[in-house]
Structures are given as structure tokens and as C-alpha cells.
Design a protein around this motif. Sequence first.
Motif, PDB file in Angstrom:
ATOM      1  N   HIS B 116       0.830  -1.196   0.000  1.00 51.54           N
ATOM      2  CA  HIS B 116       0.000   0.000   0.000  1.00 51.54           C
ATOM      3  C   HIS B 116       0.876   1.262   0.000  1.00 51.54           C
ATOM      4  CE1 HIS B 116      -3.631   2.286   0.588  1.00 51.54           C
ATOM      5  NE2 HIS B 116      -3.163   2.830   1.684  1.00 51.54           N
ATOM      6  N   ALA B 117       2.007   1.191   0.706  1.00 52.68           N
ATOM      7  CA  ALA B 117       3.035   2.246   0.670  1.00 52.68           C
ATOM      8  C   ALA B 117       2.531   3.624   1.085  1.00 52.68           C
ATOM      9  CB  ALA B 117       3.704   2.323  -0.705  1.00 52.68           C
ATOM     10  N   ASP B 118       1.761   3.652   2.138  1.00 55.31           N
ATOM     11  CA  ASP B 118       1.451   4.956   2.722  1.00 55.31           C
ATOM     12  C   ASP B 118       2.720   5.500   3.363  1.00 55.31           C
ATOM     13  OD1 ASP B 118       0.695   7.017   4.602  1.00 55.31           O
ATOM     14  OD2 ASP B 118      -1.368   6.352   4.301  1.00 55.31           O
ATOM     15  N   PRO B 119       3.114   6.736   3.026  1.00 55.68           N
ATOM     16  CA  PRO B 119       4.380   7.241   3.572  1.00 55.68           C
ATOM     17  C   PRO B 119       4.394   7.316   5.087  1.00 55.68           C
ATOM     18  CG  PRO B 119       3.302   8.897   2.165  1.00 55.68           C
ATOM     19  CD  PRO B 119       2.453   7.679   2.109  1.00 55.68           C
ATOM     20  N   ALA B 120       3.236   7.406   5.715  1.00 56.80           N
ATOM     21  CA  ALA B 120       3.196   7.522   7.169  1.00 56.80           C
ATOM     22  C   ALA B 120       3.079   6.173   7.865  1.00 56.80           C
ATOM     23  CB  ALA B 120       2.022   8.414   7.586  1.00 56.80           C
ATOM     24  N   ALA B 121       3.066   5.086   7.100  1.00 58.69           N
ATOM     25  CA  ALA B 121       2.893   3.762   7.709  1.00 58.69           C
ATOM     26  C   ALA B 121       4.212   3.257   8.284  1.00 58.69           C
ATOM     27  CB  ALA B 121       2.353   2.787   6.677  1.00 58.69           C
ATOM     28  N   ASP B 122       4.101   2.438   9.314  1.00 61.22           N
ATOM     29  CA  ASP B 122       5.287   2.033  10.062  1.00 61.22           C
ATOM     30  C   ASP B 122       6.228   1.124   9.270  1.00 61.22           C
ATOM     31  OD1 ASP B 122       4.631   2.790  13.190  1.00 61.22           O
ATOM     32  OD2 ASP B 122       2.848   2.447  11.971  1.00 61.22           O
ATOM     33  N   TRP B 123       5.691   0.100   8.618  1.00 56.45           N
ATOM     34  CA  TRP B 123       6.589  -0.881   7.975  1.00 56.45           C
ATOM     35  C   TRP B 123       7.327  -0.289   6.781  1.00 56.45           C
ATOM     36  CZ3 TRP B 123       7.376  -3.749  11.670  1.00 56.45           C
ATOM     37  CH2 TRP B 123       6.410  -4.483  12.347  1.00 56.45           C
ATOM     38  N   VAL B 124       6.679   0.612   6.074  1.00 55.73           N
ATOM     39  CA  VAL B 124       7.329   1.240   4.920  1.00 55.73           C
ATOM     40  C   VAL B 124       8.633   1.907   5.368  1.00 55.73           C
ATOM     41  CG1 VAL B 124       7.119   3.174   3.314  1.00 55.73           C
ATOM     42  CG2 VAL B 124       5.223   1.574   3.586  1.00 55.73           C
ATOM     43  N   ASN B 125       8.552   2.602   6.486  1.00 54.36           N
ATOM     44  CA  ASN B 125       9.733   3.287   6.992  1.00 54.36           C
ATOM     45  C   ASN B 125      10.730   2.300   7.609  1.00 54.36           C
ATOM     46  OD1 ASN B 125       9.147   6.293   6.651  1.00 54.36           O
ATOM     47  ND2 ASN B 125       7.246   5.523   7.510  1.00 54.36           N
ATOM     48  N   THR B 126      10.203   1.270   8.254  1.00 53.88           N
ATOM     49  CA  THR B 126      11.080   0.298   8.916  1.00 53.88           C
ATOM     50  C   THR B 126      11.958  -0.452   7.917  1.00 53.88           C
ATOM     51  OG1 THR B 126       9.360  -0.008  10.570  1.00 53.88           O
ATOM     52  CG2 THR B 126      11.113  -1.656  10.504  1.00 53.88           C
ATOM     53  N   VAL B 127      11.359  -0.943   6.825  1.00 52.66           N
ATOM     54  CA  VAL B 127      12.157  -1.760   5.900  1.00 52.66           C
ATOM     55  C   VAL B 127      13.201  -0.903   5.177  1.00 52.66           C
ATOM     56  CG1 VAL B 127      10.376  -3.516   5.592  1.00 52.66           C
ATOM     57  CG2 VAL B 127      10.492  -1.598   3.980  1.00 52.66           C
ATOM     58  N   VAL B 128      12.882   0.358   4.947  1.00 56.62           N
ATOM     59  CA  VAL B 128      13.890   1.229   4.332  1.00 56.62           C
ATOM     60  C   VAL B 128      14.993   1.525   5.358  1.00 56.62           C
ATOM     61  CG1 VAL B 128      14.328   3.473   3.273  1.00 56.62           C
ATOM     62  CG2 VAL B 128      12.252   2.225   2.699  1.00 56.62           C
ATOM     63  N   ALA B 129      14.585   1.755   6.603  1.00 59.33           N
ATOM     64  CA  ALA B 129      15.582   2.024   7.641  1.00 59.33           C
ATOM     65  C   ALA B 129      16.533   0.847   7.796  1.00 59.33           C
ATOM     66  CB  ALA B 129      14.894   2.325   8.968  1.00 59.33           C
ATOM     67  N   LEU B 130      16.014  -0.364   7.729  1.00 62.32           N
ATOM     68  CA  LEU B 130      16.853  -1.555   7.917  1.00 62.32           C
ATOM     69  C   LEU B 130      17.525  -1.994   6.623  1.00 62.32           C
ATOM     70  CD1 LEU B 130      14.565  -3.650  10.302  1.00 62.32           C
ATOM     71  CD2 LEU B 130      16.708  -2.515  10.879  1.00 62.32           C
ATOM     72  N   ALA B 131      17.328  -1.244   5.553  1.00 66.47           N
ATOM     73  CA  ALA B 131      17.893  -1.611   4.249  1.00 66.47           C
ATOM     74  C   ALA B 131      17.507  -3.042   3.891  1.00 66.47           C
ATOM     75  CB  ALA B 131      19.413  -1.433   4.242  1.00 66.47           C
ATOM     76  N   GLY B 132      16.245  -3.338   4.045  1.00 68.66           N
ATOM     77  CA  GLY B 132      15.737  -4.666   3.730  1.00 68.66           C
ATOM     78  C   GLY B 132      15.574  -4.882   2.233  1.00 68.66           C
ATOM     79  N   THR B 133      15.133  -6.076   1.899  1.00 63.89           N
ATOM     80  CA  THR B 133      14.901  -6.433   0.504  1.00 63.89           C
ATOM     81  C   THR B 133      13.505  -7.030   0.394  1.00 63.89           C
ATOM     82  OG1 THR B 133      17.231  -6.952   0.224  1.00 63.89           O
ATOM     83  CG2 THR B 133      15.739  -7.827  -1.434  1.00 63.89           C
ATOM     84  N   LEU B 134      12.763  -6.614  -0.621  1.00 67.04           N
ATOM     85  CA  LEU B 134      11.415  -7.128  -0.785  1.00 67.04           C
ATOM     86  C   LEU B 134      11.398  -8.127  -1.931  1.00 67.04           C
ATOM     87  CD1 LEU B 134       9.322  -3.921  -0.148  1.00 67.04           C
ATOM     88  CD2 LEU B 134      10.408  -5.479   1.409  1.00 67.04           C
ATOM     89  N   VAL B 135      10.747  -9.246  -1.684  1.00 72.80           N
ATOM     90  CA  VAL B 135      10.673 -10.299  -2.688  1.00 72.80           C
ATOM     91  C   VAL B 135       9.296 -10.223  -3.339  1.00 72.80           C
ATOM     92  CG1 VAL B 135      10.899 -12.765  -3.125  1.00 72.80           C
ATOM     93  CG2 VAL B 135      12.184 -11.707  -1.257  1.00 72.80           C
ATOM     94  N   VAL B 136       9.266  -9.993  -4.639  1.00 74.06           N
ATOM     95  CA  VAL B 136       7.981  -9.916  -5.339  1.00 74.06           C
ATOM     96  C   VAL B 136       7.934 -11.018  -6.383  1.00 74.06           C
ATOM     97  CG1 VAL B 136       7.949  -7.415  -4.983  1.00 74.06           C
ATOM     98  CG2 VAL B 136       8.653  -8.323  -7.187  1.00 74.06           C
ATOM     99  N   GLU B 137       6.714 -11.442  -6.680  1.00 75.24           N
ATOM    100  CA  GLU B 137       6.565 -12.526  -7.648  1.00 75.24           C
ATOM    101  C   GLU B 137       5.565 -12.121  -8.718  1.00 75.24           C
ATOM    102  OE1 GLU B 137       6.460 -16.414  -5.980  1.00 75.24           O
ATOM    103  OE2 GLU B 137       5.475 -17.304  -7.723  1.00 75.24           O
ATOM    104  N   GLY B 138       5.933 -12.374  -9.948  1.00 74.27           N
ATOM    105  CA  GLY B 138       5.055 -12.114 -11.092  1.00 74.27           C
ATOM    106  C   GLY B 138       5.047 -13.322 -11.999  1.00 74.27           C
ATOM    107  N   PRO B 139       4.494 -13.175 -13.197  1.00 73.56           N
ATOM    108  CA  PRO B 139       4.407 -14.321 -14.109  1.00 73.56           C
ATOM    109  C   PRO B 139       5.779 -14.898 -14.444  1.00 73.56           C
ATOM    110  CG  PRO B 139       3.141 -12.453 -14.939  1.00 73.56           C
ATOM    111  CD  PRO B 139       3.908 -11.952 -13.759  1.00 73.56           C
TER     112      PRO B 139
END
Lengths: 360, 273
Positions: B116-139
Amino acid sequence: MQVSLTVNGQRRDLLVQPRMHLADALREVLNLTGTHLGCEQGVCGACTVLVDGVPQRSCITYAVDCADAVVTTIEGFDADPTMTALREAFSAHHALQCGFCTPGMLVTARDVVLRLGEVTEARLREELAGNICRCTGYVGIVDAVAAVAKGRQPEARREVRLAEPRQAAPLVEAMPREAPRLARPGGAAMLEERVALTATPDAAWAALADLRRVAECLPGAQLDSVDGEHVTGRVGVALGPIKASFAGAGTVALEAATRSGKLSGRGRDGASSAEGEVGWQVLPGDAGGSVLSVQLSWRLTGPLAQFGRAALVRDLVRRLAQEFAANLDAMVAGQAPPPARQLGLFALLWSVLRAKVLGR
Amino acid sequence: MKAAAFDYRSAESVAQAVALLAEGDTRVLAGGQSLGPSMNLRLARPQRLVDVKRVASLRAVAADDAVCSLGAGWTHAEIEDGVVPDFSCGLMARIAQGIAYRAVRNRGTLGGSLAHADPAADWVNTVVALAGTLVVEGPGGQRRIAAADFVRGAFTTALQGNEMLVAVELPRLGQKSRWGYHKLCRKTGEFAKAIGIAVLDPGRGLARVLAGAVEAAPVPLPLAAKQLWEAGPAAAIAVLDDEVAARLADLAPAERMLRVVAVRRAIEALAEG
């Protein structure tokens, strides 16, 4: 669609449309009107029921999405000892007046008492923050819940489920990127973005004089008609899950001497209305190239304007201007027209949502 | 209000969900705690929802010495309660506890909030702060996107229309890690006015400071992080005014001050914790 639920211990088969939320299914289909609807946006807490044993908002949960769930509404707690104690405490501490919030308040309070046991008043108020009461001032409610929670231990935590370990891929350490080029300070509803183009000033200006081609470069925009200085068109908006199409009309003024142009217009989508102006000017740049200055200003009118979030709109406008300039550069260079994309400009919609809505 | 009419499908697997997404005008429904309100307000009117609540693979957890991977389908409450094993020295649980309200946390998910990526949401900021990686899946299978590249701006991510988020990879914080998280809200559970995050893991050489809830993509503060690593919390706090002013120049002074205060309190919490 057909959906089967267990409600207050009874298995019920319902025939509902996907758009029907759980609260309406309970109230309208099963006649369980103890579940109240206040905001229908997940904020007020009046509709809180237990779904699979934990409190959830029945107004932002669709009935079809609760297939095979076990639902307990306020009508289903007659024999529950914790709820009995809470009911008596609510009565003793004058924790209700009109009673509208009470079903949701009780469901939340029961969860707090069982899950946390006795806690500080500050924590209790935090836990109750998602249930709004407009009568009592909360003092009686907090006292009532604290009285029932007194001396209680939190219940055992749910069992921890550990998945099979697997070797996770190594982390990509992302270094912080440079801050985006920021707009110069100005009025809250005005923004200028400058982007270097490889095209010469004359070539860039010639491209900009063709309004249809300009519109193609503006993400989500479409020109329907051009009649002298009058244009009609629409701007599509896609912001996260939100899509809207503002249809509107505007006027264009071009000034070749200064290589500048201005388009002002206004549009509506339902109850929302927006009014904006985009100005552009081609300036000489380095090495025979040019600099495109794009100024965007906008004004929101109508009842929605009071919810404005200037910073959010500014971020969207900045991205819009950058994308516009990049597309324009590609067009002048003779590259294929940009892929159709939409970028939200009219973030006022979100402003409304954000002013009232919770849940992330 | 009530949502506009839509079709509902429930997917059993990521592949099935992705196939349905490819057919167009379909949104992924996880917990629906942001999508539901938008649909009730008729701000969002998707033709079809594909429900991924029953996709078992979205509730996988894995970890090695350096990285943990959390499935996108875990709810905030499950993270809050420790149902999801903790690899963050308590950071994730603490953040989860501050998200909206318990009734929302019981249904809303980690992945849903990120997508959803609301700029004020907690996880959006947390994963960027921790320099995480997001795994996405498509066709075409899975791809992995650095969190800072995933969050493009307000409500805008690197997800394509036929892709969905399946997991989040975060650094596994060592035992000597310290962190601070501070959120400024007018009311408990409301959207944040400002978020500050500071993380220091001596063992992994990780130092991160971030200003969040800026109505755009979260803003890492590398200078403050460098100071935190080399000279400690006081030195990091000393550079905050200038670094926030430089990186958030378009915010009004009062708005900038909110971010400075949130980040400063996060660093102070790190120092105390």
C-alpha cells in the motif's frame, strides 16, 4: 456468493454479494443488530466483533472474506464470565450513556482484560484508543475495565509456529541514495521543477507548441479537443488503489518570444474538484541543450479542500513534473511515445481518506 | 458508505493469484485494512479482488545467521505477540504494537501495508531504515528489490500490476544491537506526523538513521548514521538539524522540526536502550 460462517456458535450459510461487509451481513441478513456501524472506515470501533477469537472491524472486512470463520457478536457473550463482569462494571462505573459504542467497547475491553491482564491506566487508554465514545469522556469506561482487569494475569500467548528453516538469500545492502532534487521553497500550492533536456531550445519549443504531443507527455492526461485556445480533456489519476478521472476544460496561452506557455484548467470527478495551472518555459542550457522549467500550481475547491496535505501533494506534483520532462525529452529526441501511465496529482482524495481512516 | 460492486476470488497459491492479477483491474486483498476503507469511501473501485489470506507460503519464516525472511502474510498482531519468531531484538514487535489499533492489527498484514506504501505507515519506513529487501513474484518468477528502490513515493511502489509482494528480507540484528523508534501522532493509532528510526548493530557493522512520515519516500540520514557509528548518539543528534534541513528542504520549518524531534527521540531511545 455463498459463504458459511459460524456465528455465536451456530453455523450459518449466507448468500451475499462480495461488496457486503461483515457488519451488514450480521445486521441485515442475520438480524444481529447489536453490532453497530459508526464510521464504516475502521476508525470508530463500534462494529468490533470477534473473528476467530480476536477483535476485528466488521465494517472493513467483507463477509465473503470470512468464509469458515467463527464470529462472535455482542449477542454471543451471554454466558461469558469476563463479559458478565464487564457488563456489571460498565453499569457500576457509568461507562455508557447512549450505548452506541458499547458493543464494540465491550468486545475490545474483553480482549484487553484477557490478553494483558492488569495494566497501567496509560496502557489501558492506549488499548482502548480504537473505540470512540462521544458521551462519557472515557473516565467511566477506563475505570470499569480497570476494575475487571485488576489482579488478572495475561493469558498464555498463542503457540509459536516455527517454519522449516531455509537458507535465506544474502541481504542486499542498499546504500542511501542521494536526496531527490528538491523544489525551491514557495507557496504551499506552487512548485517549480527544472529539468535539463538534450534537445536545443528551438527544437524543444517546437515540440511544446503542439499541444496534443505535450499532453501525451503528461502522465495520465488526454486531450479530447483543441479549438483555438480552448481545450478539453481529462486527467486520469491512479494513486495506489485509487483511480479517478477528472474531466475538464481549460485555456492555453503560448508566447513564442519567451518560449513559454501556460495551460489552466479545472476538472471534476464526482464531488471532488480541482483547479490547476501548468506553465512551462524553455531556457538555454549547457552544451547546446536546454532547460525546461515546469511550474505547477493547483487549488482544491469545495468541502475537500480543508483536508489538504500540502506535502503529499507536493511529492506527487514533483514526480509528475519530472516524468513530464523526461517524456518530453524523449519525444523531442524522436523516440517512441511514452507508455501510457498514470500518476496521481489530485491527492486531495487521499487527504480525505487520511483524515479519517486508519489501517495500514 | 459501502464499497462499489466487485468480484471476489480467493487464491490458494501465489501462482494462482499472479495469474488472476494478469487478467487486469484486479487488486490483491490481504488484510484489507487500508483497501477496505478506500473501497468503502469509493476512492478505490477495483473490478476484482484476489484474496491471498489462504496462501500458506505467505506465512513462511526463514533465517540464517545474517538475514531473516518473513512471509508477507503475517499480521501486525502476530508480530506484536511474538507468534512470528523475532530476529530484530524486539524492534519489530515494538513497531507492530504501535500500528493503528488491535482490531486492525489482528487482520492487517506486513505485506499489505508495504504494498500500500502509505508514507506515514510504520513498515514502509522500517524496511527502508533496515535496508531490507522485498521479494515480489510475477508471471516470470520472483525478483528482489531493495526497500529503498521499492518505495517510490507516496502510495507508489516498484510493483508491476501483475506482481505481488511475497516476502520481506531483513538483516538479523545481533544481540548487541540497539535501536530506537519514535512516532509522533496526535492520537494513539492515528497516522504518524513524523517517524524517527535509529538502529545500531556493532556486530554487523550496521548503523542506520531515518526520517519518516515525510509524505514521500522515507529519507535515510547517512550523515547522522555515520556519526552514530563513529562518535555515538550525541554526535548523531548534533548533525540532525542540518541534515534534515538539507534533505527535506521543501518542508515547512515546523514540519521539518517534527522530523528532527522524532529522529532525535529515536536516537535517545537507542542510547538509553
